[in-house]
Design an enzyme around this catalytic site. Sequence first.
Site, PDB file in Angstrom:
ATOM      1  N   SER A 142      32.925  46.830  47.454  1.00  0.00           N
ATOM      2  CA  SER A 142      32.866  46.827  45.995  1.00  0.00           C
ATOM      3  C   SER A 142      31.401  47.013  45.615  1.00  0.00           C
ATOM      4  CB  SER A 142      33.410  45.488  45.481  1.00  0.00           C
ATOM      5  OG  SER A 142      33.176  45.355  44.092  1.00  0.00           O
ATOM      6  N   LYS A 168      35.031  50.855  45.947  1.00  0.00           N
ATOM      7  CA  LYS A 168      35.347  50.462  44.567  1.00  0.00           C
ATOM      8  C   LYS A 168      34.040  50.448  43.798  1.00  0.00           C
ATOM      9  CE  LYS A 168      36.243  45.814  42.817  1.00  0.00           C
ATOM     10  NZ  LYS A 168      37.157  44.647  42.932  1.00  0.00           N
ATOM     11  N   LYS A 170      32.206  49.406  40.087  1.00  0.00           N
ATOM     12  CA  LYS A 170      32.344  48.641  38.854  1.00  0.00           C
ATOM     13  C   LYS A 170      32.075  49.586  37.691  1.00  0.00           C
ATOM     14  CE  LYS A 170      33.001  44.449  40.479  1.00  0.00           C
ATOM     15  NZ  LYS A 170      34.203  43.674  40.135  1.00  0.00           N
ATOM     16  N   ASP A 195      36.785  49.185  38.863  1.00  0.00           N
ATOM     17  CA  ASP A 195      37.087  47.823  38.389  1.00  0.00           C
ATOM     18  C   ASP A 195      36.269  47.569  37.130  1.00  0.00           C
ATOM     19  OD1 ASP A 195      37.640  45.155  37.998  1.00  0.00           O
ATOM     20  OD2 ASP A 195      36.823  44.454  39.917  1.00  0.00           O
ATOM     21  N   GLU A 220      41.338  48.787  38.154  1.00  0.00           N
ATOM     22  CA  GLU A 220      41.469  47.331  38.210  1.00  0.00           C
ATOM     23  C   GLU A 220      41.026  46.687  36.895  1.00  0.00           C
ATOM     24  OE1 GLU A 220      39.588  45.664  41.690  1.00  0.00           O
ATOM     25  OE2 GLU A 220      39.684  43.621  40.927  1.00  0.00           O
ATOM     26  N   ASP A 245      43.587  41.714  38.234  1.00  0.00           N
ATOM     27  CA  ASP A 245      42.778  40.707  38.925  1.00  0.00           C
ATOM     28  C   ASP A 245      42.754  39.463  38.022  1.00  0.00           C
ATOM     29  OD1 ASP A 245      40.714  39.143  39.989  1.00  0.00           O
ATOM     30  OD2 ASP A 245      39.249  40.732  40.168  1.00  0.00           O
ATOM     31  N   LYS A 269      43.368  36.973  44.734  1.00  0.00           N
ATOM     32  CA  LYS A 269      42.211  36.156  45.109  1.00  0.00           C
ATOM     33  C   LYS A 269      42.714  34.734  45.251  1.00  0.00           C
ATOM     34  CE  LYS A 269      38.570  38.900  42.955  1.00  0.00           C
ATOM     35  NZ  LYS A 269      37.741  39.082  41.742  1.00  0.00           N
ATOM     36  N   GLY A 297      37.727  39.785  46.494  1.00  0.00           N
ATOM     37  CA  GLY A 297      36.599  38.994  46.982  1.00  0.00           C
ATOM     38  C   GLY A 297      35.788  38.434  45.837  1.00  0.00           C
TER      39      GLY A 297
HETATM   40  O1  OSB Z   1      36.254  41.575  39.983  1.00  0.00           O
HETATM   41  O2  OSB Z   1      36.614  41.789  42.050  1.00  0.00           O
HETATM   42  C1  OSB Z   1      35.909  41.365  41.141  1.00  0.00           C
HETATM   43  C2  OSB Z   1      32.765  39.767  42.606  1.00  0.00           C
HETATM   44  C3  OSB Z   1      32.561  38.709  41.733  1.00  0.00           C
HETATM   45  C4  OSB Z   1      33.413  38.575  40.668  1.00  0.00           C
HETATM   46  C5  OSB Z   1      34.473  39.484  40.472  1.00  0.00           C
HETATM   47  C6  OSB Z   1      34.689  40.509  41.366  1.00  0.00           C
HETATM   48  C7  OSB Z   1      33.795  40.677  42.427  1.00  0.00           C
HETATM   49  C8  OSB Z   1      33.872  41.777  43.381  1.00  0.00           C
HETATM   50  C9  OSB Z   1      33.200  41.535  44.711  1.00  0.00           C
HETATM   51  O3  OSB Z   1      34.315  42.869  43.126  1.00  0.00           O
HETATM   52  C10 OSB Z   1      34.056  41.759  45.871  1.00  0.00           C
HETATM   53  C11 OSB Z   1      33.410  41.246  47.127  1.00  0.00           C
HETATM   54  O4  OSB Z   1      33.427  40.016  47.374  1.00  0.00           O
HETATM   55  O5  OSB Z   1      32.891  42.055  47.876  1.00  0.00           O
HETATM   56 MG    MG Z   2      38.096  42.590  40.011  1.00  0.00          MG
END
Ligand code: OSB
Ligand code: MG
Length: 375
Positions: A142, A168, A170, A195, A220, A245, A269, A297
């Site tokens: 991510s 992925k 953001k 995401d 996402e 999520d 999660k 994660g």
């Molecule tokens: O939205 O998935 C998410 C990290 C912190 C808060 C929200 C998210 C995330 C990640 C990180 O996308 C995923 C990772 O742990 O590598």
């Molecule tokens: Mg997410």
Amino acid sequence: MKIDQVELYHISLPLVHPFQTSFDIERERECLLVAIHGEGLTGWGECVATARPGFSYETVTTAWHILTGFIVPAILGQTISTPRDAIDRYRWIRGHPMAKAALEAALWDLLAQAQSTSLADMLAPPGRYDAPRRGKVNVGVSVGVQPTVDDLLTRIQRFVDQGYRRIKIKIKSGWDLETVQAVRGRFPDLPLMVDANSAYQLADAPLFEVMDEYNLLMIEQPLAYDDIVDHAKLQARLVTPLCLDESITSPAHARWALEIGACRIINIKVGRVGGLTAAREIHDMARAQGVPVWCGGMLETGVGRAANVAIASLPGYTLPGDLSATARYYAPDVADPPFVLNADSTLTVPTGPGIGVQVNRERLGRVTIRASRFG
Ligand code: OSB
Ligand code: MG
């Protein structure tokens, strides 16, 4: 097993690279670690609540309060034989899934160690599933919001070179369509997803209708963290699957979202849904309906990562998880051994007793902000 003692640690661990989402930027990862002692064994769990209430209303401080004030007293000195025994004792507490999940994770580790079995095997006992659990789990990375699109392309290239086969990115307002176009231009065949962490509204549907053209694996959580109704309306207008999520905080929410067509994929999660038991329940329900799930994660340390890798080995986790190698987050981590990426974009599921990693007490001490012991 009698629960003799519980320890709580509030830690702050520097991230190798800052992680920016549509709602926050993290340079240091604050979280809680829970240790439960019984029969001479110690089980560890991680609470994924963050320093600031951006992803969820929970923070390290609310989780500390709920754990020390209510959850720990409910199980300390008690005889607990299964995770259910513990859950039943704090079921009356409304909300606070991340605080509950941390305690439950430590307990699963402790009980698995007591049975000389791995957490992964305890989650998938013989006869529970008609398919074997995985020995290695597919993972991706991510990638947070970067200062420039060039920075993003460089960073993605580096992860692709390291062997990650799913990326992925953001997105947020001002860092969305053009960013996706640039990434697709450079990586036409890369398994890619976005995401938004709830950065958009239903009125932004036209933006997602354009994104629909870029062969994304999924989109996402585009809309509000507490919404499923508008997500259902948006999903009806898109070919690309929506993945929820933030909106899925319990097995019931997962059922409701699937019933109304708010998503076609679920990011599970463990912390967000209230624990390993709830996570497995959502997995089982989704699998029965043919809905793919994957393991999300929260920038976990090795403690949380080990539990994530274990649950991601269940047969319904058919999509790559946000479970990258330890070196991508922390150098060093508080737990050993580190998770290392295999050449086939997988992490190996630990086979040792419990979660299969050990907390290094010396490193834990160095990153601890606050600690407390009960019993
Ligand atoms: O939205 O998935 C998410 C990290 C912190 C808060 C929200 C998210 C995330 C990640 C990180 O996308 C995923 C990772 O742990 O590598
Ligand atoms: Mg997410």
